[in-house]
Design an enzyme around this catalytic site. Structure first.
Site, short mmCIF file in Angstrom:
data_model
loop_
_atom_site.label_atom_id
_atom_site.label_comp_id
_atom_site.label_asym_id
_atom_site.label_seq_id
_atom_site.Cartn_x
_atom_site.Cartn_y
_atom_site.Cartn_z
N THR A 146 0.81 -1.22 0.00
CA THR A 146 0.00 0.00 0.00
C THR A 146 0.84 1.27 0.00
OG1 THR A 146 -1.67 1.26 1.24
CG2 THR A 146 -0.19 -0.13 2.52
N ASP A 147 0.33 2.27 -0.67
CA ASP A 147 0.90 3.61 -0.57
C ASP A 147 0.74 4.14 0.85
OD1 ASP A 147 1.99 4.16 -2.97
OD2 ASP A 147 0.34 5.35 -3.75
N LYS A 148 1.56 5.08 1.21
CA LYS A 148 1.42 5.74 2.51
C LYS A 148 0.55 6.99 2.37
CE LYS A 148 4.61 8.50 4.12
NZ LYS A 148 3.89 9.79 4.34
N THR A 175 -1.88 -0.88 -4.09
CA THR A 175 -2.62 0.38 -4.16
C THR A 175 -1.70 1.46 -4.71
OG1 THR A 175 -2.03 1.35 -2.00
CG2 THR A 175 -3.75 -0.33 -2.03
N LYS A 223 9.08 -0.30 -7.43
CA LYS A 223 7.79 -0.78 -6.94
C LYS A 223 7.31 -1.94 -7.81
CE LYS A 223 3.28 0.82 -5.33
NZ LYS A 223 2.41 1.98 -5.05
#
Length: 890
Positions: free
Chosen positions: A330-332, A622, A605
């Protein structure tokens, strides 16, 4: 289209760039702009054209299960049975209509999100400022930028004034970047180092600028990433793999049994026609004709439920795929956090810490502040260029995120600038001096200088500190230690200071000296309120969660600690560390042990996702930026953000989260598991009844009994009565414990040991009793047509009771509220009602060979049919006791 010259724009001076167009000061003429627009097209990314309705419709037939039905229909035509072929054609048509409707709806939702993102830009045309749609911008246009603007094309900056840009959607770096028109970058400089360029999709957070358009559409840096998506292929979803295996197993079993039974008939002396008719009837009985429709309906129902949970489904199989994931990368920023800097801690010069509640732009509750805090907050409010306002009850803002955070803090402390706070002079924030300052009149008798900036820059300008209303000697060493502790905790630390000056002063004297230190402010992009609980929920049920971000390792670790995701710097793997890794086992180990990936570049990524999939994980990713798109497409399930996401990211994703919340993804996981459980229930119902029908036919062949049902009666049973009820199962709500179980293995078959046991038990009971009942009817002297009529009704009653067995794999039917799923209850009543109506409808009754049955015979059938309910209830009880015993013994 891209500007043509010998060198890249970022390597050219302003003078050289100005020579490439007729008049950068005047902009293009309207006629020249029109010619370029006609020649090179609109400034939009070439996306795949939406599929026409006919193509979507035909695409619904591309499924192994549909192929089996098509074969059954062809066989029916070959033996001259048009009625059976019509039945199959109708069911295929219904399936295609449902699938087409859902896919078209998802397509329209994605297009609506794209239209919401359309913007306008301010350009110079014919020497005048004009606002035009961003899609009409052409190479050579001169674009004017100011705070709040979205950069519409790649620009070589011609002039800048304190221009600060957020490039996170392109580079993954959450910190803003300062831009300088005079800068000249080196050859092959990374995008983040091209200080004289502004790129498509970036957001201006502060200052002003003017730039010459050097590339539009697919030639922009963002467009190049979008174009690269044509290379990367998405990983497959487990549902399609499982259904293909199930279909293959059904087909192989059917061929084997049919071949054996046909051989037995030939051995007994039956002619070719009799064998063919018997074989077709046997094949039709074994095919779960209702499965394609039930599958499509179950996925469509789940996609509607997901939409209510703020998740748009672009591809139906992704509904179940999200429920299968066992790793979420997931993105932050914006997903786990609110993507809005917030003041959470204030430390005054006397060492006292003040915790400030709330997050984001909403001021929320008012904080009581004393004079000590009031001076600090007022300083932050005055030294400010942002705007905070309410629009339709929602707090919104324009400007730098730091300035906005101070305005929100001012609202919380009921301190704001007033009309008398006249700005006389200011020093804008620049990276070189790392502070900003303003000179305001009207605050006190004398004008007031307010300054904020980096502690190490501002502290040397101070000679005193403000404590309890009095000025004291400055304790620099203690303040620096406190600032270090706050930075270690993940805060962005700023110092605030100020002083009164003579009333005659009309400008700020540089360098600043003699300031009074007010205190330190700790700012952070705080967690979303629901993020920590959602992450813990995932971890508790065996879903690994890893944060993948372009942020600094310390900042990332601080957020990860709040999420209980990571605890030490050893849990963090950085982009530079991945670059140094030699690959192979070393890379696998590095990625598998990481809980946080920081300072990660876009290609890294993608590398992380591909490595995780190779290790056997089923990965959901995400992302919101164009830099995330390759990873989104390569993942098993790509999840794009609907609010902050770029069109490139949304186009690459399988699902779109409309509120950007991680908790919505977890809610989608729950719905994915519900739909998979419902599919298992449907498969159990259809396979068990199909196996029972097949058993009746096999027993009839073995014991040389007439064919128990005609092909039309079998199709009526499978497609109409059973078909209505299995669709009802698709609407089953969750049992409440879907997120309490560990993720399924991606290679786990639908037809596992538990289902095999239940199918065998159900088939033996229904098929055995069905054949015995049919045999008894024939022995009693009743005609073959009436015996088939009674057997057909008997099997319909069995199907009604089987619905209760299918509702839960563990819970007893007596513990489930029958009104919990009105579609299921209504489906059972409707199926029974349709069959009764067929008995009394002229034409249809003749077509099916059915008629009235005495009431006493109904009661007898019902009593016998209850047996299947009792057998499965006993099996559930045995399984539950066995499970409890295993848990008790460890």
């Amino acid at each position: 289209m891209q500007i043509e010259k010998s060198r890249e724009p970022y390597r050219s001076s302003i003078v050289e760039i100005a020579k490439t167009e007729p008049s950068p000061e005047q902009g293009l003429s309207s006629s020249e702009a029109s010619l370029r627009l006609q020649k090179y097209g609109l400034n939009v990314f070439p996306t795949k054209k939406p599929k026409p309705l006919w193509q979507i419709f035909l695409g619904q037939f591309l499924s192994p299960l549909i192929y089996i039905l098509l074969v059954a229909g062809i066989i029916a035509i070959l033996i001259g049975d048009a009625r059976d072929a019509i039945f199959i054609a109708v069911i295929l048509l219904i399936n295609s209509i449902i699938g087409t409707t859902q896919e078209k709806s998802a397509q329209n939702s994605a297009l609506a999100l794209r239209r919401m993102a359309e913007t306008k830009s301010l350009v110079l045309r014919d020497g005048e400022k004009r606002e035009i749609p961003s899609l009409e911008i052409v190479v050579g246009d001169v674009v004017l930028l100011e705070s709040g603007n979205k950069v519409p094309a790649d620009l070589r900056l011609l002039a800048t004034h304190a221009l600060e840009v957020d490039e996170s959607l392109l580079t993954g770096e959450s910190l803003t970047v300062f831009k300088y028109a005079e800068s000249i970058s080196e050859e092959h400089a990374s995008l983040g180092d091209r200080k004289n360029m502004a790129f498509t999709g970036s957001l201006v957070v502060r200052g002003r600028g003017k730039g010459l358009v050097t590339a539009v559409s697919i030639q922009t840096e963002l467009g190049k990433i979008a174009n690269s998506l044509n290379i990367e292929e998405s990983a497959g979803t487990p549902l399609l793999i499982r259904m293909e295996k199930l279909t293959q197993n059904i087909a192989i079993s059917l061929l084997v049994v049919t071949a054996v039974m046909a051989g037995l008939l030939f051995w007994r002396g039956h002619n070719y026609y009799d064998v063919l008719v018997f074989s077709v009837a046997l094949a039709v009985s074994a095919i779960p004709e209702g499965l394609p429709v039930a599958l499509t309906v179950a996925l469509a129902v789940a996609s509607r439920r997901m939409a209510k949970k703020n998740v748009i489904v672009r591809k139906l199989p992704a509904v179940e795929a999200l429920g299968s994931c066992n790793y979420i990368a997931t993105d932050k920023t914006g997903t786990l956090t609110v993507n809005q800097l917030t003041v959470q801690k204030i430390v005054t010069p006397d060492g006292k810490e003040h915790v400030i509640e709330g997050s984001g732009l909403d001021p929320g509750n008012v904080h009581v502040v004393d004079s000590q805090l009031a001076s600090l907050i007022r300083c932050g409010v005055l030294c400010n260029e942002a705007q905070l306002f309410q629009q339709e009850g929602v707090w919104m803002g324009h400007g730098d995120s730091v300035d906005l955070a101070f305005l929100v803090l001012g609202r919380k402390g009921q301190i704001s600038a007033v009309s008398d706070d006249l700005l006389i002079d200011d020093i804008p924030f620049e990276p070189e001096h790392q502070y900003a300052a303003t000179l305001h009149a009207g605050v006190e008798q004398n004008p007031l200088i307010s300054a904020k900036g980096a502690v190490e820059k501002l502290l040397p300008m101070c000679d005193r500190m403000y404590v309890n209303g009095h000025k004291h000697h400055l304790s620099s060493e203690q303040i620096l230690k406190q600032a270090d502790r706050m930075a270690e905790a993940g805060y962005r630390v700023l110092a605030l200071a100020g002083k009164s000056v003579s009333g005659a002063v009309k400008e700020i004297q540089k360098p600043l000296t003699g300031l009074t230190f007010y205190g330190l402010v700790g700012m952070i992009d705080p967690l979303r309120p629901d993020a920590a609980q959602a992450v813990r929920h995932c971890q508790r049920v065996g879903i690994r969660v890893a944060m993948v971000t372009g942020d600094h390792p310390k900042t990332s670790l601080a957020i990860a600690r709040q999420l209980d995701l990571a605890h030490s710097i050893d849990d963090v793997v950085t982009g530079p560390a991945l670059k140094k890794c030699k690959g192979g086992v070393e890379l696998i180990k590095l990625i598998s042990l990481a809980k946080v990936f920081a300072r990660v570049e876009p290609q890294q990524k993608l590398q992380i996702v591909q490595s995780l999939i190779a290790q056997g994980y089923f990965v959901a990713v995400t992302g919101d930026g164009a830099n995330d798109a390759p990873a989104l497409k390569a993942a098993n399930v790509g999840v794009a953000m609907g609010l902050s996401g770029t069109d490139v990211a949304k186009e690459a994703a399988d699902l779109i989260v409309t509120d950007d919340k991680f908790s919505s993804i977890v809610a989608g996981v729950e719905q994915g598991r519900i739909v998979y459980n419902n599919l298992r229930k449907v498969v159990y119902l259809l396979i068990s009844t199909a196996a029972a029908e097949m058993l009746i036919f096999v027993l009839s062949i073995i014991f040389d009994t007439p064919m128990p049902l005609t092909a039309a009666q079998i199709l009526w049973l499978n497609l109409v009565t059973n078909g209505i009820q299995d669709i009802g199962l698709s609407f089953e709500p969750g049992e409440g414990d879907e997120l309490d179980h560990r993720p399924r293995r991606p290679n786990e078959p639908i037809f596992d040991r538990l289902m095999l046991e239940r199918v065998i038990l159900s088939a033996v009971v229904i098929g055995g009793m069905g054949y015995w009942y049919f045999h008894q009817l024939l022995q009693s002297g009743i005609g073959i047509d009436m015996a088939r009529n009674d057997l057909l009704l008997f099997l319909v009653l069995f199907e009604n009771l089987m619905l209760g067995n299918c509702r839960s794999e563990e819970k007893s039917i007596f513990k489930l509220n029958p009104l919990r799923n009105p579609f299921l209850l209504g489906g059972a009543v409707l199926a029974q009602g349709i069959h009764i109506a067929a008995m009394y409808t002229p034409g249809l009754s003749d077509l099916l060979g059915v008629g009235a049955v005495p009431v006493q015979e109904w009661v007898r059938m019902l009593m016998m049919a209850i047996s299947v309910l009792a057998v499965i209830e006993i099996h559930k009880l045995i399984k539950i006791r066995g499970l409890k015993a295993r848990l008790a013994t460890g």
